[in-house]
Scaffold this motif. Structure first.
Motif, mmCIF file in Angstrom:
data_model
loop_
_atom_site.group_PDB
_atom_site.id
_atom_site.type_symbol
_atom_site.label_atom_id
_atom_site.label_comp_id
_atom_site.label_asym_id
_atom_site.label_seq_id
_atom_site.Cartn_x
_atom_site.Cartn_y
_atom_site.Cartn_z
ATOM 1 N N VAL A 18 31.027 134.978 6.038
ATOM 2 C CA VAL A 18 31.688 135.952 6.909
ATOM 3 C C VAL A 18 31.988 135.322 8.267
ATOM 4 C CG1 VAL A 18 31.421 138.181 8.062
ATOM 5 C CG2 VAL A 18 30.571 137.883 5.745
ATOM 6 N N SER A 19 31.107 134.455 8.708
ATOM 7 C CA SER A 19 31.279 133.828 10.018
ATOM 8 C C SER A 19 32.509 132.945 10.106
ATOM 9 C CB SER A 19 30.034 132.992 10.351
ATOM 10 O OG SER A 19 29.793 132.034 9.326
ATOM 11 N N ALA A 20 33.099 132.599 8.944
ATOM 12 C CA ALA A 20 34.275 131.723 8.937
ATOM 13 C C ALA A 20 35.586 132.485 8.787
ATOM 14 C CB ALA A 20 34.152 130.706 7.812
ATOM 15 N N VAL A 21 35.530 133.816 8.634
ATOM 16 C CA VAL A 21 36.755 134.611 8.495
ATOM 17 C C VAL A 21 37.394 134.761 9.865
ATOM 18 C CG1 VAL A 21 37.728 136.832 7.820
ATOM 19 C CG2 VAL A 21 35.843 135.852 6.504
ATOM 20 N N SER A 22 38.621 134.271 9.993
ATOM 21 C CA SER A 22 39.281 134.288 11.295
ATOM 22 C C SER A 22 39.776 135.683 11.641
ATOM 23 C CB SER A 22 40.476 133.325 11.284
ATOM 24 O OG SER A 22 41.514 133.838 10.464
ATOM 25 N N PRO A 23 39.908 135.967 12.931
ATOM 26 C CA PRO A 23 40.477 137.251 13.343
ATOM 27 C C PRO A 23 41.876 137.466 12.783
ATOM 28 C CG PRO A 23 39.452 136.153 15.215
ATOM 29 C CD PRO A 23 39.458 135.167 14.093
ATOM 30 N N GLU A 24 42.643 136.368 12.634
ATOM 31 C CA GLU A 24 44.004 136.486 12.115
ATOM 32 C C GLU A 24 43.988 136.974 10.667
ATOM 33 O OE1 GLU A 24 43.898 134.063 15.618
ATOM 34 O OE2 GLU A 24 42.843 133.783 13.712
ATOM 35 N N ILE A 25 43.118 136.387 9.842
ATOM 36 C CA ILE A 25 43.026 136.823 8.446
ATOM 37 C C ILE A 25 42.555 138.263 8.366
ATOM 38 C CG2 ILE A 25 41.630 136.546 6.353
ATOM 39 C CD1 ILE A 25 41.931 133.571 6.596
ATOM 40 N N LEU A 26 41.581 138.618 9.200
ATOM 41 C CA LEU A 26 41.068 139.985 9.192
ATOM 42 C C LEU A 26 42.162 140.980 9.569
ATOM 43 C CD1 LEU A 26 38.316 141.279 8.599
ATOM 44 C CD2 LEU A 26 37.830 141.184 11.046
ATOM 45 N N HIS A 27 42.885 140.688 10.638
ATOM 46 C CA HIS A 27 43.960 141.586 11.085
ATOM 47 C C HIS A 27 45.078 141.677 10.051
ATOM 48 C CE1 HIS A 27 42.890 142.828 15.186
ATOM 49 N NE2 HIS A 27 42.268 141.665 15.292
ATOM 50 N N ASP A 28 45.521 140.537 9.530
ATOM 51 C CA ASP A 28 46.625 140.531 8.566
ATOM 52 C C ASP A 28 46.250 141.280 7.288
ATOM 53 O OD1 ASP A 28 48.080 139.058 10.343
ATOM 54 O OD2 ASP A 28 47.900 137.156 9.262
#
Length: 253
Positions: A110-120
């Motif tokens: 989970v610590s490697a999931v970028s904000p960009e991937i989460l938002h998209d």
């Protein structure tokens, strides 16, 4: 053998291929007019033509679920041509994470999931279908018995993800899983709002299907992938609302 047209109209997002196209095929065989929403208008038109070649009444509109102007375009198209919408299948979705970690096994950190991937991911899998449903709900209210199907995944189940003995325990794709859990929450809340209405709202788990997203190791053939969504889209008057199902079987949230 396809049934004769029965006057019902369905709008399916992400419908030019994969689960969306199979859902359209399943509904079209039952005499329902299917309108395919596709980001690539040419591919959507080709998919609709293929369905028409199978005796299905199919149309297509260029449609990107993440674009608000396309929500209005879909509303205008359906309102002008049909004056209502009987079935909405929120099928379009994305999975931007790897199904296995960089080390080759185990969950994605989970610590490697970028904000960009989460938002998209949330934009496509949650915010956009919520906004589209809100836009089209006035047309669904005009139908004799509207049906809304939110295509989710068993990977959304917090119950199963927290159980070390569950079959999905080691399959952790945080952004995707969380976005589908949020979509399930929308299903529950909207079904409650519409509890005294003939509109039914449910979440569907298609199964692990051999699509671009599911991959070649999936256990269900693509031809079977649209059956759960089609079942929920054609529920009888005494059918359930506010549930999470795979082929008629309830799943844990």
């Amino acid at each position: 053998m396809n049934e004769k047209p029965n006057g019902r109209v369905a709008f399916i997002t992400g419908a030019n291929r994969g689960l969306g196209l199979e859902t359209a095929r399943e509904l079209g065989k039952q005499g329902i007019v299917v309108v395919l929403g596709s980001r690539d208008a040419k591919k959507g038109a080709a998919a609709a033509a293929k369905l028409r070649g199978e005796g299905i009444t199919a149309e297509s509109v260029g449609f990107d679920v993440t674009k608000t102007q396309d929500h209005q375009k879909a509303y205008d198209y359906l309102e002008k041509k049909y004056g209502r919408l009987d079935i909405l299948v929120n099928n379009a979705g994305v999975l931007k994470e790897n199904q296995i970690s960089a080390t080759g096994s185990g969950p994605n950190p989970v610590s490697a999931v970028s904000p960009e991937i989460l938002h998209d991911t949330f934009e496509t899998n949650f915010f956009a279908p919520v906004a589209l449903t809100q836009k089209l709900l006035p047309l669904i209210r005009k139908a004799p018995s509207g049906r809304i199907v939110n295509v989710s995944s068993i990977l959304s189940s917090l119950t199963l993800h927290s159980d070390p003995n569950s079959p999905i325990y080691e399959f952790k794709t945080f952004a995707y899983d969380a976005s589908k859990a949020a979509l399930n929450s929308f299903t529950i809340h909207l079904a409650y709002e519409l509890r005294d209405n003939k509109i039914k709202v449910n979440s569907a788990h298609p199964g692990w299907v051999k699509t671009d997203m599911g991959g070649p190791d999936a256990t269900i053939d693509l031809s079977e992938g649209g059956k759960t969504s089609a079942q929920l889209a054609t529920l009888p008057e005494d059918g359930p609302s506010g549930g999470f199902y795979h082929l008629g079987q309830p799943l844990p949230w």
